[in-house]
Enzyme design. Structure first.
Site, PDB file in Angstrom:
ATOM      1  CB  THR A 143      -1.860   0.843   2.302  1.00  0.00           C
ATOM      2  OG1 THR A 143      -2.672   1.662   1.289  1.00  0.00           O
ATOM      3  CG2 THR A 143      -2.710   1.883   3.477  1.00  0.00           C
ATOM      4  CE  LYS A 144      -1.645   0.086  -3.428  1.00  0.00           C
ATOM      5  NZ  LYS A 144      -2.418   1.001  -2.273  1.00  0.00           N
TER       6      LYS A 144
END
Length: 250
Positions: free
Chosen positions: A198-199
């Site tokens: 998700t980064k």
């Protein structure tokens, strides 16, 4: 039977609506990834500081403008290894406004997280409230750069210096962020990153610890690999927190 019908109707209704993901991982071109996989298959070097991990560490140091960096399997392990490497104990002042990994890493090591409120404008740890929370058991401060917005590094590090405290920055949101003096990741005793899917930058799962010097990196490299000094010598108690080659390719 009635409940089953309602469930089916709801399922049909939901499936007919467009799905808008909260986050969607960026991925390399499949053909490029497959080419790298063929190289991996040919060498069969799947983990243990392989060539892809070494290349990634070197590239990230250049991109992020940091002196040393140690790749690990995920961001939570990065936090845990950072605490172990600096021998943090007792109490650590941190923020309540973060993902649970920040405080869980502390508690996993038997460290008490002491929460200090945030600045409502920046959402970062409020330096004005840190000093009042310091006790004889306080050994460190763990701020978070929330949503990539820099914490007040100068004020925090001034407090830490005057009180003999370590500073570990949870920089999971701060990939590539710069402040007034260059890379934000160079502040504190350590900065810890997450490379979760998700980064902004990810390796499927992964993380890294930015180290100020070669000695600290060497200590963390040993801790993440069972404490091995070399092929036959173990000189400290470690764990397995290595990033594998498949993650490094990603």
């Amino acid at each position: 039977m009635k409940a089953s019908c309602i469930s089916g109707e709801l399922e049909n209704e939901l499936s007919s609506k467009p799905i808008i993901p909260v986050t969607r991982p960026d991925l390399p071109e499949a053909e490029v990834f497959i080419r790298q996989l063929r190289s991996l298959w040919s060498t069969r070097h799947l983990t243990n500081n392989g060539p892809f991990q070494q290349q990634l560490e070197t590239a990230l140091c250049e991109v992020l403008d940091v002196p040393y960096l140690s790749l690990v399997a995920n961001g939570t392990l990065a936090l845990s290894l950072g605490l172990k490497a600096l021998e943090i104990t007792g109490e650590v002042i941190t923020t309540p406004y973060s993902f649970v990994a920040t405080s869980h890493a502390l508690m996993w090591h038997g460290i008490t997280p002491v929460f200090v409120d945030i600045d409502p404008q920046t959402l970062n740890l409020d330096p004005a409230q840190i000093e009042a929370a310091i006790t004889e058991r306080t050994t460190a401060i763990m701020p978070v750069h929330v949503y990539g917005h820099p914490a007040d590094v100068e004020a925090i590090e001034d407090i830490a210096k005057r009180n003999g405290l370590r500073v570990i920055y949870d920089a999971a949101h701060a990939f590539g962020v710069h402040c007034h003096c260059g890379s934000l990741l160079q502040h504190g005793d350590l900065s810890v990153m997450s490379f979760h899917a998700t980064k902004v930058f990810h390796t499927f799962e992964g993380g890294a610890i930015v180290c100020p010097d070669a000695e600290t990196k060497q200590r963390i490299d040993r801790l993440k690999n069972f404490g091995f000094e070399n092929e036959t010598t173990v000189n400290t108690v470690g764990i397995n927190a290595k990033l594998n080659e498949l993650q490094a390719i990603a």
